[in-house]
Scaffold this active site. Structure first.
Site, PDB file in Angstrom:
ATOM      1  N   HIS A 193       0.842  -1.213   0.000  1.00  0.00           N
ATOM      2  CA  HIS A 193       0.000   0.000   0.000  1.00  0.00           C
ATOM      3  C   HIS A 193       0.875   1.261   0.000  1.00  0.00           C
ATOM      4  O   HIS A 193       0.651   2.188  -0.786  1.00  0.00           O
ATOM      5  CB  HIS A 193      -0.884  -0.077   1.254  1.00  0.00           C
TER       6      HIS A 193
HETATM    7  C1  HEM Z   1       1.408   3.921   7.147  1.00  0.00           C
HETATM    8  C2  HEM Z   1       1.463   4.532   6.028  1.00  0.00           C
HETATM    9  C3  HEM Z   1       0.335   4.704   5.036  1.00  0.00           C
HETATM   10  C4  HEM Z   1       0.427   5.501   3.931  1.00  0.00           C
HETATM   11  C5  HEM Z   1       1.641   6.297   3.485  1.00  0.00           C
HETATM   12  C6  HEM Z   1      -0.858   5.437   3.256  1.00  0.00           C
HETATM   13  C7  HEM Z   1      -1.177   6.146   2.115  1.00  0.00           C
HETATM   14  C8  HEM Z   1      -2.394   6.157   1.481  1.00  0.00           C
HETATM   15  C9  HEM Z   1      -2.737   6.961   0.334  1.00  0.00           C
HETATM   16  C10 HEM Z   1      -1.794   7.898  -0.385  1.00  0.00           C
HETATM   17  C11 HEM Z   1      -4.017   6.689  -0.007  1.00  0.00           C
HETATM   18  C12 HEM Z   1      -4.818   7.313  -1.164  1.00  0.00           C
HETATM   19  C13 HEM Z   1      -4.805   6.390  -2.372  1.00  0.00           C
HETATM   20  C14 HEM Z   1      -5.710   6.906  -3.470  1.00  0.00           C
HETATM   21  O1  HEM Z   1      -6.530   7.795  -3.229  1.00  0.00           O
HETATM   22  O2  HEM Z   1      -5.643   6.391  -4.602  1.00  0.00           O
HETATM   23  C15 HEM Z   1      -4.526   5.737   0.955  1.00  0.00           C
HETATM   24  C16 HEM Z   1      -5.801   5.210   0.956  1.00  0.00           C
HETATM   25  C17 HEM Z   1      -6.271   4.297   1.864  1.00  0.00           C
HETATM   26  N1  HEM Z   1      -5.557   3.767   2.932  1.00  0.00           N
HETATM   27 FE1  HEM Z   1      -3.626   4.183   3.425  1.00  0.00          FE
HETATM   28  N2  HEM Z   1      -1.694   4.605   3.946  1.00  0.00           N
HETATM   29  C18 HEM Z   1      -1.005   4.120   5.046  1.00  0.00           C
HETATM   30  C19 HEM Z   1      -1.499   3.233   5.978  1.00  0.00           C
HETATM   31  C20 HEM Z   1      -2.753   2.673   5.961  1.00  0.00           C
HETATM   32  C21 HEM Z   1      -3.250   1.695   6.910  1.00  0.00           C
HETATM   33  C22 HEM Z   1      -2.447   1.152   8.091  1.00  0.00           C
HETATM   34  C23 HEM Z   1      -4.516   1.382   6.540  1.00  0.00           C
HETATM   35  C24 HEM Z   1      -5.494   0.405   7.166  1.00  0.00           C
HETATM   36  C25 HEM Z   1      -5.197  -0.602   7.941  1.00  0.00           C
HETATM   37  C26 HEM Z   1      -4.835   2.159   5.362  1.00  0.00           C
HETATM   38  C27 HEM Z   1      -6.052   2.128   4.697  1.00  0.00           C
HETATM   39  C28 HEM Z   1      -6.382   2.861   3.582  1.00  0.00           C
HETATM   40  C29 HEM Z   1      -7.658   2.819   2.910  1.00  0.00           C
HETATM   41  C30 HEM Z   1      -8.846   1.944   3.320  1.00  0.00           C
HETATM   42  C31 HEM Z   1      -7.587   3.712   1.837  1.00  0.00           C
HETATM   43  C32 HEM Z   1      -8.686   4.020   0.813  1.00  0.00           C
HETATM   44  C33 HEM Z   1      -8.487   3.050  -0.344  1.00  0.00           C
HETATM   45  C34 HEM Z   1      -9.658   2.131  -0.567  1.00  0.00           C
HETATM   46  O3  HEM Z   1     -10.743   2.348   0.003  1.00  0.00           O
HETATM   47  O4  HEM Z   1      -9.483   1.140  -1.346  1.00  0.00           O
HETATM   48  N3  HEM Z   1      -3.751   2.918   5.033  1.00  0.00           N
HETATM   49  N4  HEM Z   1      -3.510   5.428   1.863  1.00  0.00           N
END
Ligand code: HEM
Length: 208
Positions: free
Chosen positions: A171
């Site tokens: 991710h």
């Molecule tokens: C620790 C560093 C993390 C970074 C740098 C990060 C970064 C990002 C970014 C940039 C997006 C936007 C992607 C887009 O709009 O196309 C995103 C979406 C998301 N992230 Fe993270 N994330 C991190 C950790 C996590 C963790 C730990 C979780 C959950 C356990 C998480 C769950 C999600 C979810 C659910 C989305 C929306 C995407 C979807 O619904 O399919 N993220 N994240």
């Protein structure tokens, strides 16, 4: 707006971003403190939460906070993550995906199939981590379960944590790889160019 400034679209509201980063901070603390408890070679990571005793006290509570925060996030984004027939086609064209030949792929909506699959991997992992974590939580719950169930839970908890850590590494890698994505989750906005290139169907629907 000046002529040379890129036009922007909102991708995440401030509430969605706070919700995401609370989940992410909890995840980092849990992964590091969990690894400390997993193997003596990583026990230096006990320092993250202030030593062995604090780690054992805090890790489960932070786990509950992450679960609740993720639950809210997952409910918010659930409807964006349904897989459709274009997603199946996208997965079949993995060669084009990896070689950035986005023009040959079916029109992508708000999320691509990889993001959607990872979303459901996260959901399954978080549920299993909560359930097995409760069984292992000696202070409050373990007394209600036979030792075999507690042992099995420890095994499943570690295996699922491994899957989630690998999933989150992917991710983060994808977030950095697709330039402009981190900005979506920090500032809330993406450029028209980013949206048109990576999520053309979502772009069309957003500017209607
Ligand atoms: C620790 C560093 C993390 C970074 C740098 C990060 C970064 C990002 C970014 C940039 C997006 C936007 C992607 C887009 O709009 O196309 C995103 C979406 C998301 N992230 Fe993270 N994330 C991190 C950790 C996590 C963790 C730990 C979780 C959950 C356990 C998480 C769950 C999600 C979810 C659910 C989305 C929306 C995407 C979807 O619904 O399919 N993220 N994240």
């Amino acid at each position: 707006m000046k002529d040379d400034e890129p036009q922007l679209i909102e991708r995440y509201t401030p509430n969605e971003r706070s919700n995401h980063w609370i989940t992410a901070i909890c995840f980092i603390l849990l992964a590091l403190s969990g690894l400390a408890m997993f193997h003596p070679a990583m026990s230096w990571l006990y320092a993250v939460l202030g030593g062995g005793q604090w780690t054992r006290i805090l890790h489960p509570f932070i786990g509950v906070v992450m679960f609740v925060s993720f639950l809210i996030l997952a409910l918010r984004f659930w409807h964006h993550n349904y897989l459709d027939k274009d997603d199946i086609q996208w997965m079949k064209q993995m060669g084009d995906v990896l070689n950035n030949r986005e023009d040959r792929l079916p029109e992508i909506g708000r999320y691509n199939a990889g993001q959607k699959l990872l979303f459901f991997v996260m959901v399954i992992c978080l549920v299993l981590l909560l359930l097995t974590g409760i069984v292992m939580w000696r202070r409050y719950f373990s007394a209600y379960f036979p030792i075999e169930i507690i042992r099995l839970s420890s095994l499943v908890h570690a295996a699922v944590a491994f899957v989630l850590i690998c999933g989150i590494i992917i991710h983060i890698y994808a977030a950095i790889w697709v330039k402009g994505s981190i900005g979506a989750m920090t500032r809330g906005y993406v450029t028209w160019g980013w949206a048109r290139k990576h999520h053309p169907r979502w772009f069309r629907e957003s500017i209607k």
